[in-house]
Enzyme design. Structure first.
Site, PDB file in Angstrom:
ATOM      1  N   SER A 156       8.358  -5.181   5.532  1.00 40.75           N
ATOM      2  CA  SER A 156       8.075  -6.521   7.148  1.00 40.75           C
ATOM      3  C   SER A 156       8.494  -8.009   6.544  1.00 40.75           C
ATOM      4  O   SER A 156       8.722  -8.581   6.552  1.00 40.75           O
ATOM      5  CB  SER A 156       6.433  -6.618   7.172  1.00 40.75           C
ATOM      6  N   ARG A 178       0.950  -1.420  -0.169  1.00 41.34           N
ATOM      7  CA  ARG A 178       0.083   0.041  -0.095  1.00 41.34           C
ATOM      8  C   ARG A 178       0.547   1.317  -0.089  1.00 41.34           C
ATOM      9  O   ARG A 178       1.745   1.410   0.399  1.00 41.34           O
ATOM     10  CB  ARG A 178      -1.010  -0.169   1.485  1.00 41.34           C
ATOM     11  N   ASP A 228       6.418  -4.559   9.856  1.00 41.72           N
ATOM     12  CA  ASP A 228       4.900  -3.994  10.163  1.00 41.72           C
ATOM     13  C   ASP A 228       4.212  -3.980  11.983  1.00 41.72           C
ATOM     14  O   ASP A 228       3.735  -3.370  11.761  1.00 41.72           O
ATOM     15  CB  ASP A 228       3.848  -4.793   9.359  1.00 41.72           C
TER      16      ASP A 228
END
Length: 488
Positions: free
Chosen positions: A153, A92, A207
């Site tokens: 992540s 994103r 994350d």
């Protein structure tokens, strides 16, 4: 369906006595005692200490990376920031506008094709840069200098707030030329190569850290971040005196968020006492055999496959789907998805609508209500073990922090969509933490993306107040307020 706090009663309700004895021989390994989870905690604490000590960290499975994030949001952060959230097959790009506790977020999700996941690092970061460039143009941000917080992540050794070297790929990625390289530099070069945008990477976090920072924006008791999605990882706030690997000045604040990378817990064999034959088979046929052992018992990338292996075994033993077609998805690796586990366990009556729909989807025919009960039983055992292992990890962190009131920020599809994961974790944590400690699990909304922007905002705030040493990476004198015109 009534809620069952006693797992034994829940199991007995699902599967009739005449069948459970035969089935138990093949699933009993998933039902671990409290003493087993306490042993997991003891081993995890030992391994974490190994990761924090300078002499043992290079060979430690749990790397306990200092993140260079040393302060939580205090609500005074202001400005407009880009955020990039990369951690799986999708990523994103976000525009995050901060005004104290008020946050406005606009985002766009982009796909990473498998050919890029398995290609070169240049292809990966060029693709990401192209998408960022398009996002900037679509939001009329061209011509402005934009600070970016980057959630990446994957296991990294961090060398600065905006400098992190990839230790290894996980979650199905195998891009060449990236391991050992500075991720921020690779992205910055791709942005320069592929776009005309003025974007500067201010901070990189994983994350779990993003999830923690996001929740801490509204809850000052939040000192642990947990990801329960495709993979599993946690971070927490540690005092600097316990971090022997910290090479920077030990100035105020005397704390730093530690990225545990506990998915690798058990890679040295210390968790072999609780692994089942199904865990071993899954590991053997994975792309990284012998690695990420704890993650493979918890993460959403693996849970569905463990269920499939058990169902396949029960079928072979004549205990399930007696007339199933050998060409159905039940016998094909990776075709029983973890989302099926959440759907099956969401059945609330004896009609098993979700379970039947899943069985239809994977090509099982002529199943019985008894088959549906057994399938749900297997799912409950495997998901409960995952929840309890995650709870044991959290209880270890809670006991280390040793404060009377602690909030754990949690994000990830497994936690969001599984109907019982939250309750199972709370029950087991309560059983394992020290007496008198209060805790709560809080879903971190837009955790990793918003958290990356908040990390960037905190870093600028601290730099402007001279809290961050000058040895940290330059931030090109970015303004605190970019001044993007709000939409009407």
């Amino acid at each position: 369906m009534a809620e069952f706090s006693d797992m034994k009663k829940f199991v007995e309700w699902l599967v009739p006595d005449e069948n459970i004895k035969h089935i138990e021989a093949f699933v009993k390994g998933f039902k671990l005692s409290t003493s087993s989870y306490k042993r997991v905690m003891h081993l995890l604490n030992q391994e974490m200490n190994q990761g924090l000590m300078r002499h043992s960290q290079p060979l430690a499975d749990i790397k306990m990376f200092p993140t260079f994030v040393r302060s939580l949001p205090d609500g005074s952060e202001k400005g407009d920031f880009l955020a990039l959230d990369l951690g799986g097959t999708n990523f994103r790009v976000l525009l995050v506008r901060l005004q104290g506790h008020d946050i406005d977020i606009q985002s766009k999700t982009y796909l990473i094709p498998q050919r890029i996941m398995l290609g070169t690092g240049t292809q990966l970061f060029d693709h990401i840069a192209d998408c960022i460039g398009k996002f900037v143009r679509d939001h009329n941000l061209s011509g402005q200098t934009l600070p970016l917080g980057f959630t990446f992540s994957f296991p990294c050794k961090q060398e600065g707030l905006a400098k992190a070297r990839l230790s290894k790929w996980t979650k199905g990625f195998r891009c060449e030329g990236v391991v050992g390289e500075d991720i921020c530099q690779l992205l910055q070069e791709a942005l320069k190569r592929r776009t005309n945008c003025s974007v500067e990477i201010v901070a990189i976090v994983n994350d779990a850290v993003g999830t923690l920072m996001s929740a801490a924006h509204v809850d000052r008791n939040c000192e642990i971040g947990l990801i329960l999605g495709t993979g599993c990882n946690a971070c927490y706030m540690e005092t600097l005196e316990n971090v022997q690997t910290w090479d920077e000045e030990k100035s105020h604040p005397d704390q730093v968020i530690i990225n545990t990378e506990w998915g690798a817990f058990g890679d040295n064999g210390c968790l072999d006492f609780l692994r089942t034959e199904y865990d071993r088979e899954l590991d053997t046929f994975s792309i990284n055999p012998g690695r990420q052992i704890m993650e493979k018992m918890i993460g959403g990338m693996y849970m569905g496959e463990i269920v499939r292996l058990v169902l396949e075994r029960l079928n072979m033993e004549g205990l399930l789907f007696r007339s199933v077609d050998n060409e159905c998805d039940l016998f094909e690796r990776g075709r029983f998805y973890t989302k099926y586990v959440s759907e099956i366990e969401s059945d609330t009556d004896d009609f098993y609508h979700n379970t039947k729909q899943v069985l239809d989807e994977i090509g099982v025919e002529n199943y019985t209500t008894e088959d549906c009960k057994i399938v749900k039983y297997v799912c409950t055992l495997i998901s409960a073990r995952a929840a309890f292992l995650a709870a044991a990890g959290l209880a270890t962190l809670i006991n280390r922090i040793n404060k009377t009131d602690i909030t754990i920020a949690v994000d990830g599809s497994l936690y969001r969509f599984h109907p019982r994961f939250h309750n199972l974790m709370c029950l087991k944590i309560q059983e394992l933490v020290k007496p008198g400690i209060k805790f709560k699990l809080a879903l971190s909304h837009d955790g990793s993306g918003k958290g990356a922007a908040l990390t960037a905002a905190v870093s600028l705030r601290l730099r402007n107040t001279k809290v961050i040493p000058d040895t940290l990476p330059a931030m090109s004198e970015l303004p605190v307020r970019i001044g993007i015109k709000q939409k009407a």
